[in-house]
Write a protein that holds these residues in place. Structure first.
Motif, PDB file in Angstrom:
ATOM      1  N   PHE A  51       0.832  -1.203   0.000  1.00 49.72           N
ATOM      2  CA  PHE A  51       0.000   0.000   0.000  1.00 49.72           C
ATOM      3  C   PHE A  51       0.870   1.258   0.000  1.00 49.72           C
ATOM      4  N   ASP A  54       2.490   1.543  -3.487  1.00 49.81           N
ATOM      5  CA  ASP A  54       1.590   1.713  -4.629  1.00 49.81           C
ATOM      6  C   ASP A  54       0.605   2.875  -4.504  1.00 49.81           C
ATOM      7  N   CYS A  55       0.148   3.147  -3.311  1.00 52.99           N
ATOM      8  CA  CYS A  55      -1.020   4.014  -3.180  1.00 52.99           C
ATOM      9  C   CYS A  55      -0.792   5.310  -2.433  1.00 52.99           C
ATOM     10  N   ALA A  58      -1.582   8.675  -4.078  1.00 46.70           N
ATOM     11  CA  ALA A  58      -2.956   8.951  -4.503  1.00 46.70           C
ATOM     12  C   ALA A  58      -3.597   9.958  -3.548  1.00 46.70           C
ATOM     13  N   ALA A  63      -6.563   6.705  -1.674  1.00 44.71           N
ATOM     14  CA  ALA A  63      -5.619   5.878  -0.935  1.00 44.71           C
ATOM     15  C   ALA A  63      -6.364   4.994   0.065  1.00 44.71           C
ATOM     16  N   CYS A  66      -8.010   2.207  -1.753  1.00 44.64           N
ATOM     17  CA  CYS A  66      -6.967   1.265  -2.140  1.00 44.64           C
ATOM     18  C   CYS A  66      -6.592   0.380  -0.952  1.00 44.64           C
TER      19      CYS A  66
END
Length: 97
Positions: A51, A54-55, A58, A63, A66
């Motif tokens: 997380f 990758d997120c 955002a 987020a 996600c």
């Protein structure tokens, strides 16, 4: 922190329901197994790392969506299975009862 731990626990229980859909006794056995929860937390923390990678860039509401998605039991049942030594706990416990 309490909300985090509760979400982790609830998703663990939901995962067990999906992993052993026809075996309520097996679900209850693993629910009480420290070995299962140690494995579950290890998988959980790996997803937390994912997380963050990758997120995190955002927008905050994206987020959070996600985060819930990568920890959702419906998704996890597709991606992870407990190691055999954890799965065998239900068989051994049921045989001894």
């Amino acid at each position: 922190m309490e909300q985090y731990a509760m979400f982790q626990y609830e998703q663990g229980l939901a995962y067990l329901e999906k992993y052993l859909p026809a075996d309520v006794d097996g679900q209850r056995i693993l629910e009480r197994e420290a070995m299962f929860w140690a494995w579950w937390k290890m998988c959980w923390y790996r997803r937390d790392e994912q997380f963050l990678v990758d997120c995190i860039e955002a927008e905050s509401h994206l987020a959070l969506n996600c985060y819930y998605y990568i920890h959702d039991a419906d998704e996890l049942i597709q991606d992870i299975k407990p190691p055999k030594h954890i799965s065998r706990v239900t068989l051994l416990t049921q045989k001894s009862q």
